[in-house]
Design a protein around this motif. Structure first.
Motif: not given
Length: 286
Positions: A142-146, A155-158
């Motif tokens: 998963v992607c973790i964000q503030q 995606s990695l493109d983002d």
């Protein structure tokens, strides 16, 4: 350790890869939400009188699944799960900690009965082991964000042009560098990446959801688990190839543990929710 022997969570974005043994620290960590599971919370580990004793292999430092606490006591989510499985099977539970390469050798030589962490069901692992199903925990990158960051990184493109934190020497690092280059910051410990994300030194971190949930809770980080980068990945416990009798006993014990509520109690103690049910994050589903 070869590239497809990975444990839960240390996988490539498009295909499985692996980290060296000394990076298997993805879990020394969990917030202790629930107090007291009786025998489940504090199992007696060792040889029981008049009982078959099975040695189960664990990684030395793989929090929150297998690790030593500040007092040197070996503990972890997977240790408690394996202790419960042994209880259901009526055998004595004897944990043996080592590096992954040594555990693979020990399972082949019969020095341990199985590896107490779920392995990804890759072609290489299927050639080397019999993988016992069902699995007992969902694995998802998963992607973790503030917590106040509402951007969508799907995606990695983002993430091109963004600063991304990853665990060093993993397939995630390799593929991220191929896609976005020098914007990738690799950390020997994923908790340090999450701390930098909390301090807004990074735009995002890629990690497995259970590890992210654990550190966010343990360290009270102002972070959230956002978008999944892959569907939940198939995994299971590995036994020596051809050991059908043990495979059947272990599979039956896993099903019993999932049905009798004991797995849910262990899972809630360590993670705050039932991790046998695929989801991105318990924080998003409460």
């Amino acid at each position: 350790m070869s590239c497809a022997t990975v444990l839960r969570g240390r996988f490539m974005i498009d295909e499985v890869n692996v980290m060296p043994d000394h990076h298997c620290t993805r879990r020394d960590w969990l917030f202790h939400l629930l107090a007291g599971l009786g025998a489940l919370a504090a199992p007696t580990w060792g040889h029981a009188q008049n009982a078959e004793a099975l040695k189960i292999g664990f990684l030395n430092h793989y929090p929150p699944f297998s690790f030593k606490d500040k007092d040197g006591v070996h503990k972890g989510f997977d240790l408690e799960v394996m202790a419960r499985l042994c209880q259901i099977m009526g055998v004595a539970f004897v944990p043996e900690a080592d590096g992954m390469a040594s555990l693979r050798q020990k399972i082949q030589s019969g020095q341990i009965s199985w590896i107490g962490h779920q392995l990804l069901v890759t072609p290489e692992n299927r050639r080397e082991f019999d993988v016992v199903r069902p699995s007992y925990a969902s694995i998802q990158l998963v992607c973790i964000q503030q917590e106040d960051d509402d951007r969508d990184f799907l995606s990695l493109d983002d993430l091109v042009g963004k600063k991304l934190g990853v665990l060093a020497n993993t397939g995630v690092e390799e593929q991220s560098r191929q896609a976005i280059g020098k914007a990738v910051v690799a950390y020997p410990r994923i908790e340090d990446a999450l701390a930098d994300l909390a301090r807004k030194k990074l735009d995002a971190v890629l990690e497995e959801s259970l590890i992210a949930d654990y550190f966010i809770e343990r360290d009270r980080l102002p972070l959230r688990v956002a978008a999944p980068f892959a569907a939940p990945i198939s995994a299971g416990l590995a036994v020596r190839k051809g050991n059908r009798e043990l495979q059947g006993r272990l599979s039956a014990a896993i099903q019993a543990m999932l049905k009798d509520g004991s797995f849910r109690k262990i899972s809630e103690k360590w993670f705050g929710y039932d991790v046998s049910r695929p989801r991105v994050s318990h924080q998003q589903n409460n």
